[in-house]
Design a protein around this motif. Sequence first.
Motif, PDB file in Angstrom:
ATOM      1  N   ILE A 197       0.693  -1.440   0.215  1.00 33.01           N
ATOM      2  CA  ILE A 197       0.442   0.266   0.057  1.00 33.01           C
ATOM      3  C   ILE A 197       1.152   1.789  -0.189  1.00 33.01           C
ATOM      4  O   ILE A 197       1.443   1.490   1.057  1.00 33.01           O
ATOM      5  CB  ILE A 197      -0.801   0.111   1.443  1.00 33.01           C
ATOM      6  CG1 ILE A 197      -1.616  -1.171   1.126  1.00 33.01           C
ATOM      7  CG2 ILE A 197      -1.702   1.550   0.901  1.00 33.01           C
ATOM      8  CD1 ILE A 197      -2.412  -1.062   2.846  1.00 33.01           C
ATOM      9  N   ARG A 198       0.308   2.497  -1.115  1.00 38.64           N
ATOM     10  CA  ARG A 198       1.147   2.974  -0.839  1.00 38.64           C
ATOM     11  C   ARG A 198       0.234   4.151  -0.572  1.00 38.64           C
ATOM     12  O   ARG A 198      -0.454   4.200  -1.589  1.00 38.64           O
ATOM     13  CB  ARG A 198       2.064   3.791  -2.240  1.00 38.64           C
ATOM     14  CG  ARG A 198       3.698   2.407  -2.115  1.00 38.64           C
ATOM     15  CD  ARG A 198       4.351   2.965  -2.825  1.00 38.64           C
ATOM     16  NE  ARG A 198       5.346   3.999  -2.737  1.00 38.64           N
ATOM     17  CZ  ARG A 198       5.896   4.349  -2.982  1.00 38.64           C
ATOM     18  NH1 ARG A 198       6.068   4.310  -4.744  1.00 38.64           N
ATOM     19  NH2 ARG A 198       6.554   5.592  -3.229  1.00 38.64           N
ATOM     20  N   PRO A 204       5.568   2.548 -10.269  1.00 41.72           N
ATOM     21  CA  PRO A 204       5.696   1.040 -10.307  1.00 41.72           C
ATOM     22  C   PRO A 204       4.801  -0.179  -9.376  1.00 41.72           C
ATOM     23  O   PRO A 204       4.158   0.233  -9.220  1.00 41.72           O
ATOM     24  CB  PRO A 204       7.575   1.085  -9.218  1.00 41.72           C
ATOM     25  CG  PRO A 204       7.508   2.388  -8.920  1.00 41.72           C
ATOM     26  CD  PRO A 204       6.556   3.182  -9.217  1.00 41.72           C
ATOM     27  N   GLU A 205       4.909  -0.876 -10.405  1.00 46.05           N
ATOM     28  CA  GLU A 205       3.408  -2.016 -10.458  1.00 46.05           C
ATOM     29  C   GLU A 205       3.893  -2.876  -9.346  1.00 46.05           C
ATOM     30  O   GLU A 205       5.017  -2.802  -8.790  1.00 46.05           O
ATOM     31  CB  GLU A 205       3.434  -2.374 -11.854  1.00 46.05           C
ATOM     32  CG  GLU A 205       2.946  -2.306 -12.984  1.00 46.05           C
ATOM     33  CD  GLU A 205       3.288  -3.170 -14.049  1.00 46.05           C
ATOM     34  OE1 GLU A 205       3.444  -4.255 -13.785  1.00 46.05           O
ATOM     35  OE2 GLU A 205       2.994  -2.824 -15.360  1.00 46.05           O
ATOM     36  N   ASP A 246       1.191  14.665 -13.397  1.00 46.63           N
ATOM     37  CA  ASP A 246       0.199  14.057 -13.507  1.00 46.63           C
ATOM     38  C   ASP A 246       0.295  12.650 -12.867  1.00 46.63           C
ATOM     39  O   ASP A 246      -0.353  11.304 -13.977  1.00 46.63           O
ATOM     40  CB  ASP A 246       0.677  13.489 -15.693  1.00 46.63           C
ATOM     41  CG  ASP A 246       2.131  13.731 -15.400  1.00 46.63           C
ATOM     42  OD1 ASP A 246       2.615  13.773 -14.804  1.00 46.63           O
ATOM     43  OD2 ASP A 246       1.910  13.530 -16.756  1.00 46.63           O
ATOM     44  N   VAL A 247       1.886  12.622 -12.489  1.00 45.54           N
ATOM     45  CA  VAL A 247       2.023  10.789 -11.987  1.00 45.54           C
ATOM     46  C   VAL A 247       1.902  11.569 -10.142  1.00 45.54           C
ATOM     47  O   VAL A 247       2.432  12.030  -9.430  1.00 45.54           O
ATOM     48  CB  VAL A 247       3.347  10.629 -12.013  1.00 45.54           C
ATOM     49  CG1 VAL A 247       3.484   9.192 -11.574  1.00 45.54           C
ATOM     50  CG2 VAL A 247       3.718  10.746 -13.162  1.00 45.54           C
ATOM     51  N   PHE A 248       1.335   9.278  -9.723  1.00 51.74           N
ATOM     52  CA  PHE A 248       0.780  10.459  -8.327  1.00 51.74           C
ATOM     53  C   PHE A 248       1.742  10.358  -7.443  1.00 51.74           C
ATOM     54  O   PHE A 248       2.707   8.925  -7.422  1.00 51.74           O
ATOM     55  CB  PHE A 248      -0.433   8.921  -7.864  1.00 51.74           C
ATOM     56  CG  PHE A 248      -0.676   9.525  -6.183  1.00 51.74           C
ATOM     57  CD1 PHE A 248      -1.198   9.944  -6.054  1.00 51.74           C
ATOM     58  CD2 PHE A 248      -1.069   8.094  -5.689  1.00 51.74           C
ATOM     59  CE1 PHE A 248      -2.158  10.352  -3.938  1.00 51.74           C
ATOM     60  CE2 PHE A 248      -1.169   7.787  -4.492  1.00 51.74           C
ATOM     61  CZ  PHE A 248      -1.261   8.885  -3.884  1.00 51.74           C
ATOM     62  N   ASP A 249       1.914  11.177  -6.741  1.00 55.71           N
ATOM     63  CA  ASP A 249       3.433  10.813  -5.627  1.00 55.71           C
ATOM     64  C   ASP A 249       2.714  10.723  -4.416  1.00 55.71           C
ATOM     65  O   ASP A 249       3.012  11.366  -3.127  1.00 55.71           O
ATOM     66  CB  ASP A 249       4.289  12.036  -5.014  1.00 55.71           C
ATOM     67  CG  ASP A 249       5.186  12.525  -5.286  1.00 55.71           C
ATOM     68  OD1 ASP A 249       5.603  11.171  -4.167  1.00 55.71           O
ATOM     69  OD2 ASP A 249       6.269  13.254  -5.214  1.00 55.71           O
ATOM     70  N   PRO A 250       2.867   9.128  -3.710  1.00 59.11           N
ATOM     71  CA  PRO A 250       2.747   9.369  -2.820  1.00 59.11           C
ATOM     72  C   PRO A 250       3.471   9.325  -1.426  1.00 59.11           C
ATOM     73  O   PRO A 250       3.224   9.559  -0.026  1.00 59.11           O
ATOM     74  CB  PRO A 250       2.264   7.330  -2.114  1.00 59.11           C
ATOM     75  CG  PRO A 250       3.172   7.416  -3.682  1.00 59.11           C
ATOM     76  CD  PRO A 250       2.817   8.328  -4.245  1.00 59.11           C
ATOM     77  N   SER A 251       5.081   9.503  -1.911  1.00 50.82           N
ATOM     78  CA  SER A 251       6.545   9.818  -0.913  1.00 50.82           C
ATOM     79  C   SER A 251       6.492  11.194  -0.577  1.00 50.82           C
ATOM     80  O   SER A 251       6.004  10.902   1.180  1.00 50.82           O
ATOM     81  CB  SER A 251       7.138   9.361  -1.226  1.00 50.82           C
ATOM     82  OG  SER A 251       7.448   7.909  -1.758  1.00 50.82           O
TER      83      SER A 251
END
Length: 415
Positions: A284-285, A343-344, A374-379
């Motif tokens: 999970i991220r 990443p997958e 446009d790219v989800f950044d959970p960090s």
Amino acid sequence: MLFTASALTGPTRMSHDHADLIWRAEAVEHVCRTRQSVLDGSRSESVPLDDVAGRVLAEPIDATEDVPAFDHATMDGYAFDATDDYPLTVVDAGVYPEDEPPSIDDGEAVEIATGAPLPPAANAVLKREDSTVDDGQLTGPSLDPGTYTYQRGSNVEAGERLFDAGTRLSPKDAILLGDLGYESVAVTGQLSVGVLATGTEIHEDRQNDLDSPMLMGLIRSWGHEATYEGTVPDDYDAVESAITALAEQYDVVLTTGGTSVGHRDYVVRALEALGEVQFHRVRIRPGKPIALATLPGAVAFAIPGKPLGAHTVSTLVMRPFFTGDTDLPHVEATFERDLAMGPEGFEYVVPVVLDDDSAMPLGHADSPLQVYDDVFDPSVLSSSSRATRADGFVSTQTAIDAGDRVDIVPYPVVE
């Protein structure tokens, strides 16, 4: 303490490879099995119906009789056999909810109040405003059997299983329990939880502890008792000593921070030394480095330190241990922006703000919190306190396109 070490069961002792992440479903299975072990060894107590909210049933509840015990009226009017022809002779002085149902013969009707039991021969109620009574004779429109009646056992049938042991009760459950004649029910004792914050920066007051108040609030909203037990620095001996002491005092030890694989992340190492780590790190991220361990006489959850990640993984993985609930009710909305994932091999939990039928990912450059494009950044998002202003989240393993219909889990569902 609600249970003893003998009540805790799990896999045999093994060497954990921390590179092996597991999916949320598998983690929740571990959590639920551990919960059942705790319930099996817990004591019970009796609580009145006005105190059942959030409590867990210690034993199943079956209906001992039909409810309602009689067919009864759902309208004020006249009760009779709908297969009889008008006019009908009105008999008796009337039937009220506290009365025993009277007998009527063919061609007879009786005045009846809402909630009153029907005579055995009656199967319909003609509501008062549709009725005409002239010299004791009732006339009105024709009715089908069952009109304005509530049939015996239509609410609850004798022998029906209504609540399983382990069910977490809500305030509305007091309605049915009261209708079954219960004034109190047996529930398991509330779990005691000791909350420990780790991290030198927090221990030395150089950084606010944002996780502990949130986690304690979750535990209490899930029906259990939480106590803040302070902080420890990033020192292995201090971490192990604190966890050992809390495991002797509480049913659950809940730590924050120190769960990753860095040189000063000592919590999971201490848990491995003290007991059995069931899992460490979930796909999970944000929120990946959560751990569950069983210790002598206690259960331990190690929660990562980043606030949004801590909340995410606590509500998605830890919550079933305290509530027994694995469901995630959702609403549907239209996603407002194209959003790629990283990443997958991960479940990405994307906070969103809702505006009617639209869901804007909070953190997107076009949202009130500009963290990514446009790219989800959970960090980065995981550390943002502003991200907690989201209304809910969408869980996905793949990219989402603007205009896609997505399932949004509102935060109140998991809190």
